[in-house]
Design an enzyme around this catalytic site. Sequence first.
Site, PDB file in Angstrom:
ATOM      1  CE1 TYR A 174      -9.547  -1.287  -8.904  1.00 16.83           C
ATOM      2  CE2 TYR A 174      -8.243   0.471  -9.854  1.00 16.83           C
ATOM      3  CZ  TYR A 174      -8.343  -0.826  -9.371  1.00 16.83           C
ATOM      4  OH  TYR A 174      -7.246  -1.654  -9.359  1.00 16.83           O
TER       5      TYR A 174
ATOM      6  CB  CYS B 238     -18.608  -5.258 -27.369  1.00 17.87           C
ATOM      7  SG  CYS B 238     -17.728  -5.826 -28.816  1.00 17.87           S
ATOM      8  CD  GLU B 239     -19.096  -4.179 -21.217  1.00 21.06           C
ATOM      9  OE1 GLU B 239     -19.596  -3.304 -20.479  1.00 21.06           O
ATOM     10  OE2 GLU B 239     -19.574  -5.312 -21.355  1.00 21.06           O
TER      11      GLU B 239
ATOM     12  CD  GLU C 239       1.892  -8.680   2.559  1.00 22.34           C
ATOM     13  OE1 GLU C 239       0.890  -8.062   2.145  1.00 22.34           O
ATOM     14  OE2 GLU C 239       1.814  -9.627   3.333  1.00 22.34           O
ATOM     15  N   PRO C 240       5.267  -4.601  -0.690  1.00 22.01           N
ATOM     16  CG  PRO C 240       7.306  -3.583  -1.212  1.00 22.01           C
ATOM     17  CD  PRO C 240       6.688  -4.617  -0.323  1.00 22.01           C
ATOM     18  N   GLY C 241       3.734  -3.606  -3.759  1.00 24.44           N
ATOM     19  CA  GLY C 241       3.425  -4.049  -5.127  1.00 24.44           C
ATOM     20  C   GLY C 241       3.537  -2.866  -6.063  1.00 24.44           C
ATOM     21  NE  ARG C 242      -1.321   1.251  -6.312  1.00 26.55           N
ATOM     22  CZ  ARG C 242      -2.470   0.924  -6.880  1.00 26.55           C
ATOM     23  NH1 ARG C 242      -2.716   1.313  -8.107  1.00 26.55           N
ATOM     24  NH2 ARG C 242      -3.369   0.228  -6.222  1.00 26.55           N
TER      25      ARG C 242
ATOM     26  N   GLY D 191       0.798  -1.232   0.000  1.00 24.23           N
ATOM     27  CA  GLY D 191       0.000   0.000   0.000  1.00 24.23           C
ATOM     28  C   GLY D 191       0.822   1.269   0.000  1.00 24.23           C
TER      29      GLY D 191
ATOM     30  NE  ARG E   6      -5.025   0.259 -11.610  1.00 23.39           N
ATOM     31  CZ  ARG E   6      -5.002   1.544 -11.335  1.00 23.39           C
ATOM     32  NH1 ARG E   6      -4.832   2.446 -12.275  1.00 23.39           N
ATOM     33  NH2 ARG E   6      -5.124   1.957 -10.090  1.00 23.39           N
TER      34      ARG E   6
END
Length: 422
Positions: free
Chosen positions: A324, A351-352, A280-283, A242, A320
């Site tokens: 969101y 097709c959205e 636990e870094p990701g982004r 996070g 993404r």
Amino acid sequence: MNYLPKNLTFEEGVAFINGFSLIDISSEHGTPLYVYDWNHIENNISEFTNAFGEDTLYRYAAKAFICKKLVELLDKNKWGVDVVSGGEMATVLSSIDTLENTLFNGTYKTKEEVDFFISNNGGHISIDNLNEISLLQQIASKNKRKQSVILRINLDLGAETHPMVLTSGYDQQFGLSIDIADTALKEVYNSDSLLFSGIHVHIGSQIKDPERFKKAMEECSLFLEKNKASVEREIVFDAGGGFFSPYEGDENSQDLEAYSEAIKSGIEENWSSDYKIMIEPGRAVVNNAGLILYTAGAIKEDRGDKPYILVDGGMSDNPRPALYGSEHKLFNISGNKKEEEKVFAVSGRHCESGDLLVEEASLPTDTNPGDILMSTSTGAYTFAMASNYNRVPKAKVIGISSNEVFDLVKRQSFEDTLAQDS
Ligand SMILES: Cc1ncc(COP(=O)(O)O)c(C=O)c1O
């Protein structure tokens, strides 16, 4: 512009990473194309290691983006991986032949996944709920192992973040509420096949304020202090991921030292025995290092108050924006474009009606079909969330280091999209 890859430069409007032209790369490798500035990722790994120290247990969150070469790079830097599925475990195992430094997280762990993890000497398992304790015991005992486990606690702290990426709070599905955490601890303590090794929280994504980590660690250390009789060894405090990573328009990223200090001081306020920090870094490791290149197709001037540019990718390579509402700054990197800009809506090929990559993108007025558009801050939760919607093959992923361009993940073929059909 710290939301961009560190080694990105522009020459007459053409983008380069470490001197490699992204226009030449898009011709050679095709689009859509995920591109990682590999030196930027290496730099991020070193910055975390310098801020938190060699003693910290780093478990990179595979969910942000994972592939075999990234596992090798992490391992070379003594980083392990946080996985939530058998597929992520298999990626780690096939890259470095061990799951020793792997942490297994998640709300639903299948029997097969738990067995795969434990039988391959997996490192830690984070217990999410009371239900899974008996499953873990049974499989650890079958494998004649005393499995290290940590308990994921759900604190009602929340985080200053988008509700879709909020992962703590009593109205969330993750972890054990503090009221039942001591029951879980006792069960683990009394188990012959599980070894209580620590405590875990993940309070959400994009956390700017280090004080929130401090608060979480205070609560964890208070809980352990209260249950000290069940704690027999050096304990792991897993502060989760996070860590803030900027998108266009965000202020500078936080100083990692401030997070490290906050976590340590939160623990030491109530805990005086030996401990190790896990994160636990990701982004924050991969997001700004990553880009997606698209080719512009038709431009429809006859819609509403702004023209639509249709591109060759969309919600299948980056869900993404649809999921969101995330915004990614777009650049036209084709070179020699007018300075004057106008606002376009940039839509994906799916097709959205919600497949809009950017609702209002300022791009040169002479943006034309065939131009290459670069979507930025797209290294995290893009390829990892990619789908075969409309049976569109998943795009290729490449890395660029200081002296070479190399493949990370091959582009799928049409046949790959039907490979599992009976
Ligand atoms: C348990 C856990 N750890 C780590 C992460 C990684 O978070 P981030 O990518 O924001 O660092 C997540 C993301 O949802 C998570 O759920």
